[in-house]
Enzyme design. Structure first.
Site, mmCIF file in Angstrom:
data_model
loop_
_atom_site.group_PDB
_atom_site.id
_atom_site.type_symbol
_atom_site.label_atom_id
_atom_site.label_comp_id
_atom_site.label_asym_id
_atom_site.label_seq_id
_atom_site.Cartn_x
_atom_site.Cartn_y
_atom_site.Cartn_z
ATOM 1 N N SER A 8 9.620 2.869 4.600
ATOM 2 C CA SER A 8 8.936 3.500 3.469
ATOM 3 C C SER A 8 9.964 4.198 2.576
ATOM 4 O O SER A 8 10.480 5.258 2.907
ATOM 5 C CB SER A 8 7.914 4.523 3.989
ATOM 6 O OG SER A 8 7.319 5.187 2.903
ATOM 7 N N HIS A 33 9.164 -0.997 1.802
ATOM 8 C CA HIS A 33 7.817 -0.508 1.455
ATOM 9 C C HIS A 33 7.930 0.489 0.315
ATOM 10 O O HIS A 33 8.597 1.521 0.424
ATOM 11 C CB HIS A 33 7.186 0.160 2.684
ATOM 12 C CG HIS A 33 5.746 0.507 2.500
ATOM 13 N ND1 HIS A 33 4.738 -0.424 2.632
ATOM 14 C CD2 HIS A 33 5.156 1.671 2.196
ATOM 15 C CE1 HIS A 33 3.576 0.173 2.418
ATOM 16 N NE2 HIS A 33 3.789 1.440 2.153
ATOM 17 N N ASP A 35 5.853 2.884 -2.042
ATOM 18 C CA ASP A 35 4.578 3.576 -2.290
ATOM 19 C C ASP A 35 4.473 3.978 -3.748
ATOM 20 O O ASP A 35 5.308 4.728 -4.254
ATOM 21 C CB ASP A 35 4.472 4.816 -1.402
ATOM 22 C CG ASP A 35 4.248 4.428 0.046
ATOM 23 O OD1 ASP A 35 4.961 4.919 0.929
ATOM 24 O OD2 ASP A 35 3.350 3.599 0.288
ATOM 25 N N MET A 37 1.998 5.782 -6.455
ATOM 26 C CA MET A 37 0.837 6.683 -6.480
ATOM 27 C C MET A 37 0.591 7.180 -7.907
ATOM 28 O O MET A 37 1.546 7.411 -8.655
ATOM 29 C CB MET A 37 1.083 7.867 -5.540
ATOM 30 C CG MET A 37 1.369 7.444 -4.106
ATOM 31 S SD MET A 37 1.678 8.878 -3.034
ATOM 32 C CE MET A 37 2.193 8.033 -1.523
ATOM 33 N N HIS A 66 3.008 -1.001 -2.286
ATOM 34 C CA HIS A 66 1.709 -0.447 -1.858
ATOM 35 C C HIS A 66 1.138 0.342 -3.027
ATOM 36 O O HIS A 66 1.562 1.467 -3.303
ATOM 37 C CB HIS A 66 1.956 0.453 -0.638
ATOM 38 C CG HIS A 66 0.738 1.135 -0.118
ATOM 39 N ND1 HIS A 66 0.816 2.144 0.807
ATOM 40 C CD2 HIS A 66 -0.583 0.958 -0.359
ATOM 41 C CE1 HIS A 66 -0.401 2.570 1.112
ATOM 42 N NE2 HIS A 66 -1.272 1.869 0.399
ATOM 43 N N MET A 68 -1.266 2.574 -4.558
ATOM 44 C CA MET A 68 -2.306 3.574 -4.341
ATOM 45 C C MET A 68 -2.681 4.127 -5.711
ATOM 46 O O MET A 68 -2.375 5.284 -6.064
ATOM 47 C CB MET A 68 -1.794 4.687 -3.403
ATOM 48 C CG MET A 68 -1.632 4.217 -1.974
ATOM 49 S SD MET A 68 -0.657 5.326 -0.956
ATOM 50 C CE MET A 68 0.980 4.718 -1.343
ATOM 51 N N MET A 137 -4.487 1.407 6.962
ATOM 52 C CA MET A 137 -3.936 2.753 6.818
ATOM 53 C C MET A 137 -4.235 3.554 8.082
ATOM 54 O O MET A 137 -5.405 3.661 8.498
ATOM 55 C CB MET A 137 -4.540 3.467 5.600
ATOM 56 C CG MET A 137 -4.079 2.926 4.251
ATOM 57 S SD MET A 137 -2.298 2.891 4.028
ATOM 58 C CE MET A 137 -1.897 4.633 4.156
ATOM 59 N N GLY A 142 -1.200 9.031 0.695
ATOM 60 C CA GLY A 142 -0.768 10.016 -0.293
ATOM 61 C C GLY A 142 0.473 10.777 0.082
ATOM 62 O O GLY A 142 1.247 11.179 -0.794
ATOM 63 N N PHE A 143 0.696 10.965 1.380
ATOM 64 C CA PHE A 143 1.854 11.785 1.753
ATOM 65 C C PHE A 143 2.521 11.235 3.014
ATOM 66 O O PHE A 143 1.837 10.701 3.903
ATOM 67 C CB PHE A 143 1.414 13.237 2.011
ATOM 68 C CG PHE A 143 0.827 13.894 0.793
ATOM 69 C CD1 PHE A 143 -0.547 13.839 0.557
ATOM 70 C CD2 PHE A 143 1.640 14.513 -0.149
ATOM 71 C CE1 PHE A 143 -1.106 14.397 -0.592
ATOM 72 C CE2 PHE A 143 1.098 15.087 -1.293
ATOM 73 C CZ PHE A 143 -0.286 15.030 -1.512
ATOM 74 N N GLY A 145 4.763 12.082 6.524
ATOM 75 C CA GLY A 145 4.796 13.189 7.477
ATOM 76 C C GLY A 145 3.451 13.598 8.040
ATOM 77 O O GLY A 145 3.328 14.641 8.694
ATOM 78 N N ASP A 176 0.461 1.582 8.337
ATOM 79 C CA ASP A 176 1.167 2.489 7.441
ATOM 80 C C ASP A 176 0.698 3.921 7.682
ATOM 81 O O ASP A 176 -0.453 4.254 7.441
ATOM 82 C CB ASP A 176 0.844 2.064 5.996
ATOM 83 C CG ASP A 176 1.590 2.869 4.965
ATOM 84 O OD1 ASP A 176 1.393 2.611 3.764
ATOM 85 O OD2 ASP A 176 2.377 3.759 5.357
ATOM 86 N N GLY A 177 1.659 4.727 8.211
ATOM 87 C CA GLY A 177 1.335 6.150 8.409
ATOM 88 C C GLY A 177 1.598 6.573 9.839
ATOM 89 O O GLY A 177 0.940 6.085 10.753
ATOM 90 N N GLY A 198 8.521 5.375 8.370
ATOM 91 C CA GLY A 198 8.867 6.486 7.479
ATOM 92 C C GLY A 198 9.551 7.608 8.220
ATOM 93 O O GLY A 198 10.471 7.373 9.019
ATOM 94 N N SER A 200 8.674 9.330 10.631
ATOM 95 C CA SER A 200 8.494 9.467 12.095
ATOM 96 C C SER A 200 9.255 8.389 12.865
ATOM 97 O O SER A 200 9.096 8.253 14.069
ATOM 98 C CB SER A 200 7.001 9.418 12.455
ATOM 99 O OG SER A 200 6.295 8.574 11.606
HETATM 100 C C1 DX5 Z 1 1.399 7.370 2.966
HETATM 101 C C2 DX5 Z 1 2.471 6.351 2.675
HETATM 102 C C3 DX5 Z 1 3.313 5.996 3.878
HETATM 103 C C4 DX5 Z 1 4.223 7.068 4.336
HETATM 104 C C5 DX5 Z 1 4.747 6.764 5.720
HETATM 105 O O1 DX5 Z 1 0.485 7.318 1.907
HETATM 106 O O2 DX5 Z 1 1.815 5.165 2.269
HETATM 107 O O3 DX5 Z 1 4.092 4.849 3.532
HETATM 108 O O4 DX5 Z 1 5.326 7.163 3.481
HETATM 109 O O5 DX5 Z 1 5.488 7.853 6.127
HETATM 110 P P1 DX5 Z 1 5.264 8.509 7.578
HETATM 111 O O6 DX5 Z 1 5.905 7.561 8.544
HETATM 112 O O7 DX5 Z 1 5.958 9.833 7.502
HETATM 113 O O8 DX5 Z 1 3.793 8.625 7.766
HETATM 114 ZN ZN ZN Z 2 2.430 3.026 2.009
#
Ligand code: DX5
Ligand code: ZN
Length: 220
Positions: A8, A33, A35, A37, A66, A68, A137, A142-143, A145, A176-177, A198, A200
């Site tokens: 990500s 990936h 993101d 938004m 992705h 969003m 998902m 959106g975020f 962590g 994803d997430g 991402g 983690s």
């Molecule tokens: C959340 C994003 C994810 C996020 C993954 O909306 O789409 O791609 O960046 O990051 P972690 O692994 O920290 O959840």
């Molecule tokens: Zn994503």
């Protein structure tokens, strides 16, 4: 299905992007990936089309965009979308989902439909012929962590069974997430084959190549 990693890029250190991409290439990373938004579909802003264009100049690793954003069909022409790329649009983001997916395919890219944790699998019923992948998902988008929404683990399994039952065994599942090393093993066992990595997993600590190897091990 081949297990693939899609880091990500919103979690990547922009100051280290060149060495990060070099590491990804050396480690055979399959996708980047991205993101996107709009502050409306999700309460955040991240990367954009110019960032994608810059990445395309720096590496041949395909993009896994992705979207969003509300009504994503409005924006597909401003992104550098082409053969080998994945583009995911959310079923919740447009009344014209089938049209958006067809537009992605018309650009030679692979189409992915994303579903939020609370969205039922039946939302996929009338777009199965239009997709190459489903983005399940495992957090609310959106975020980075965030923590895994626990019931999404079973949902991955249900999506895999649904696709196989409907005659779409070729359709991939991306998750994803909170794809931590521990969660990745459970997600892989449940049927996922593309892992958005991402904060983690890939972007923890300083040994990125080691993290990638550890994640590949976790999803075997
Ligand atoms: C959340 C994003 C994810 C996020 C993954 O909306 O789409 O791609 O960046 O990051 P972690 O692994 O920290 O959840
Ligand atoms: Zn994503």
């Amino acid at each position: 299905m081949k297990k693939q990693i899609s880091p990500s890029m919103m979690c990547a250190d922009i100051a280290e992007i060149k060495s990060t991409l070099k590491t990804f290439e050396e480690c055979g990373i399959e996708y980047l990936h991205i993101d996107i938004m709009d502050g409306a579909f999700v309460p955040n802003f991240t990367l954009g089309p110019d960032y994608c264009k810059a990445l395309k100049k720096m590496t041949n690793i395909p993009l896994d965009i992705h979207l969003m954003v509300e009504k994503p069909e409005r924006f597909l022409d401003i992104f550098p979308i082409g053969f080998g790329d994945y583009v995911a649009v959310h079923v919740e983001s447009t009344p014209h989902l089938q049209r958006a997916l067809a537009m992605i395919k018309a650009k030679g890219a692979k189409a992915m439909v994303a579903i939020n944790p609370a969205t039922p699998i039946s939302a996929l019923d009338y777009v199965l012929p239009d997709i190459d992948g489903v983005l399940v998902m495992t957090v609310n988008p959106g975020f980075a962590g965030q923590k895994l929404v626990p019931q999404t683990l079973e949902k991955i399994q249900q999506v895999r069974a649904y696709l196989d039952r409907k005659g779409y065994a070729h359709v991939e599942i991306e998750v994803d997430g909170n794809v931590s090393f521990e969660n990745a093993t459970k997600m892989s066992t449940a049927g996922a084959n593309i892992f958005v990595a991402g904060t983690s997993s890939v972007f923890t600590g300083t040994d990125m190549a080691g993290n990638i190897a550890k994640l590949r091990e976790a999803v075997l």
